[in-house]
Design a protein around this motif. Structure first.
Motif, short mmCIF file in Angstrom:
data_model
loop_
_atom_site.label_atom_id
_atom_site.label_comp_id
_atom_site.label_asym_id
_atom_site.label_seq_id
_atom_site.Cartn_x
_atom_site.Cartn_y
_atom_site.Cartn_z
N VAL A 200 0.80 -1.19 -0.01
CA VAL A 200 -0.11 0.02 -0.13
C VAL A 200 0.91 1.21 0.04
O VAL A 200 2.00 1.33 0.65
N TYR A 201 0.56 1.97 -0.73
CA TYR A 201 1.22 3.55 -1.12
C TYR A 201 0.33 4.65 -0.98
O TYR A 201 -0.83 4.62 -1.60
N ASN A 202 0.68 5.57 -0.36
CA ASN A 202 -0.21 6.63 0.19
C ASN A 202 0.26 7.86 -0.61
O ASN A 202 1.44 8.11 -0.35
N LEU A 203 -0.60 8.82 -1.01
CA LEU A 203 0.28 10.04 -1.19
C LEU A 203 -0.88 11.16 -0.61
O LEU A 203 -2.15 11.38 -0.98
N PRO A 204 -0.58 11.78 0.41
CA PRO A 204 -1.31 12.66 1.23
C PRO A 204 -1.43 14.28 0.44
O PRO A 204 -0.32 14.52 -0.02
N LYS A 205 -2.48 14.81 0.36
CA LYS A 205 -2.58 16.02 -0.30
C LYS A 205 -3.20 16.79 0.77
O LYS A 205 -4.42 16.76 1.14
N ARG A 206 -2.45 18.01 1.10
CA ARG A 206 -2.96 18.89 2.15
C ARG A 206 -3.34 20.14 1.73
O ARG A 206 -2.84 20.61 0.93
N ASN A 207 -4.43 20.77 2.28
CA ASN A 207 -4.41 22.02 1.78
C ASN A 207 -4.72 22.39 0.42
O ASN A 207 -4.06 23.27 -0.06
N LEU A 208 -5.66 21.53 -0.03
CA LEU A 208 -5.91 21.48 -1.58
C LEU A 208 -6.34 23.07 -1.94
O LEU A 208 -7.11 23.84 -1.57
N SER A 209 -5.93 23.22 -3.29
CA SER A 209 -6.24 24.48 -4.14
C SER A 209 -6.71 23.88 -5.41
O SER A 209 -6.66 22.87 -5.80
N LEU A 210 -7.69 24.92 -6.13
CA LEU A 210 -8.36 24.37 -7.30
C LEU A 210 -7.24 23.83 -8.41
O LEU A 210 -7.55 23.31 -9.20
N SER A 211 -5.81 24.25 -8.13
CA SER A 211 -4.87 23.87 -9.20
C SER A 211 -4.50 22.50 -8.95
O SER A 211 -3.73 21.84 -9.79
N ASP A 212 -5.13 21.88 -7.89
CA ASP A 212 -4.51 20.43 -7.60
C ASP A 212 -5.58 19.40 -8.28
O ASP A 212 -5.66 18.23 -8.18
N ALA A 213 -6.51 19.94 -8.81
CA ALA A 213 -7.58 19.05 -9.57
C ALA A 213 -6.81 18.26 -10.92
O ALA A 213 -6.10 18.99 -11.35
N GLY A 214 -7.66 17.23 -10.98
CA GLY A 214 -7.10 16.52 -11.97
C GLY A 214 -6.90 14.82 -11.71
O GLY A 214 -7.60 14.33 -10.80
N THR A 215 -6.47 14.09 -12.50
CA THR A 215 -6.56 12.79 -12.38
C THR A 215 -5.27 12.41 -12.14
O THR A 215 -4.17 12.55 -12.61
N TYR A 216 -5.12 11.75 -11.02
CA TYR A 216 -3.63 11.12 -10.29
C TYR A 216 -3.49 9.63 -10.70
O TYR A 216 -4.50 8.51 -10.23
N TYR A 217 -2.41 9.39 -11.30
CA TYR A 217 -1.95 8.12 -11.67
C TYR A 217 -1.05 7.34 -10.74
O TYR A 217 0.17 8.10 -10.69
N CYS A 218 -1.30 6.01 -10.44
CA CYS A 218 -0.16 5.55 -9.75
C CYS A 218 0.54 4.39 -10.48
O CYS A 218 -0.20 3.78 -11.26
N ALA A 219 1.81 4.62 -10.63
CA ALA A 219 2.57 3.38 -11.68
C ALA A 219 3.69 2.71 -10.69
O ALA A 219 4.36 3.54 -9.99
N VAL A 220 3.95 1.46 -11.05
CA VAL A 220 4.80 0.77 -10.29
C VAL A 220 5.84 0.11 -11.30
O VAL A 220 5.40 -0.66 -12.31
N ALA A 221 7.01 0.02 -11.01
CA ALA A 221 8.09 -0.41 -11.78
C ALA A 221 8.71 -1.52 -11.08
O ALA A 221 9.27 -1.18 -9.72
#
Length: 239
Positions: A200-221
Motif C-alpha cells: 500500500v502506497y499513500n499520497l497525502p494532499k493537504r490544503n488543496l487548491s483548485l490547481s490540484d484538480a486532475g487525475t492522479y495515476y499510480c505506476a509501479v516499476a
C-alpha cells in the motif's frame, strides 16, 4: 540563434494516451518552419534516461530506428512537411513511457512537451494496481489521501512507485512524487506457500487548491515491468 533563422514550434497533439495491450496508437507531432533538417522521437521510461527512438532526415524517404527499436515492424514513422507521427502497433506493456518529438535545424534542437503513453493489461507476474475512488465533495483547503494498492508476486530486486497528475487545460502530466523500495509497506499473503504480497502506497494532499484538480495515476516499476492504475479523479469545487 543565427539572425534570419525562424525557430520551429513543436506541438504534440496529446498529453496522455491510454491504451490496452494489443492496441495501435499514433503519437502525432506537428512543427512549423521550413528549416528543419532532422525530425526525431525520444523515449523515456519511468526512472530511466532519455533514449533516441528514431530519426528522419528531410532528404530521405524513411525514418531510421535506433537501439532496440531497430527492425521492429511494430514501429513506423510518417514524416513530411511539418509532421512527424509515430505509430506503435500491437502495443506492449514495455511501451509505457513518455515520448518526446524533436526537431533539429541550424544545429539547434527543440523538443515538444512530451506524450505519456499508459499501457494497461495483465502482467506476466499477475500484478494488479488498484486505486480507490474518492467520494463526496472536495473543496479548497480540504485534505485527502490518495491510495494505491499493489497485489503482486514477490520477486528479486527493488520496486519503485510513481505518482503523476494529468490536469486540465495546458497542464502537462509529470511525476509529482516517487516512493523508493519500502518493504515495510508490504504484507505477504496469509495463504501458506503463496508468493503473493500486497503493498500500500499513500499520497497525502493537504490544503488543496483548485490547481490540484486532475487525475492522479499510480505506476509501479518492478521485476522489469511497469504497470499503471486506472487513475483517481480529484474534483475540487470552489466555495
Amino acid at each position: 540563434m543565427v539572425a534570419g533563422i525562424k525557430s520551429s514550434s513543436i506541438r504534440q497533439e496529446n498529453d496522455l494516451i491510454s491504451a490496452n495491450v494489443g492496441d495501435t496508437v499514433i503519437l502525432r507531432c506537428f512543427y512549423e518552419g521550413d528549416m528543419v533538417v532532422i525530425s526525431s522521437w525520444y523515449k523515456q521510461t519511468l526512472g530511466e534516461k532519455l533514449q533516441l527512438f528514431s530519426t528522419f532526415y528531410n532528404n530521405e524517404s524513411d525514418a531510421t530506428f535506433h537501439h532496440k527499436f531497430k527492425d521492429n515492424p511494430r514501429f513506423s514513422v510518417r514524416s513530411g512537411k511539418e509532421v512527424n507521427h509515430l505509430r506503435i502497433s500491437d502495443i506492449e506493456l514495455s511501451d509505457s513511457a513518455t515520448y518526446y518529438c524533436g526537431s533539429t535545424y541550424n544545429n539547434i534542437m527543440e523538443f515538444g512537451k512530451g506524450t505519456i503513453v499508459i499501457v494497461k493489461g495483465s502482467g506476466s507476474r499477475n500484478t494488479t494496481v488498484l486505486q480507490q475512488f474518492i467520494s463526496g465533495s472536495v473543496q479548497p483547503g480540504d485534505s485527502v489521501t490518495l491510495n494505491c494498492t499493489i497485489h503482486t508476486e514477490t520477486c528479486a530486486g527493488e520496486r519503485s512507485v510513481y505518482w503523476f497528475r494529468h490536469g486540465s487545460g495546458e497542464y502537462h502530466p509529470g511525476i509529482i512524487y516517487t516512493h523508493g523500495d519500502r518493504s515495510d509497506q508490504c504484507e505477504k499473503s496469509p495463504v501458506a506457500g503463496s508468493p503473493t504480497q500486497s503493498c500500500v502506497y499513500n499520497l497525502p494532499k493537504r490544503n488543496l487548491s483548485l490547481s490540484d484538480a486532475g487525475t492522479y495515476y499510480c505506476a509501479v516499476a518492478s521485476c522489469g515491468e511497469i504497470l499503471f492504475g486506472n487513475g483517481t479523479k480529484l474534483d475540487i469545487k470552489g466555495r
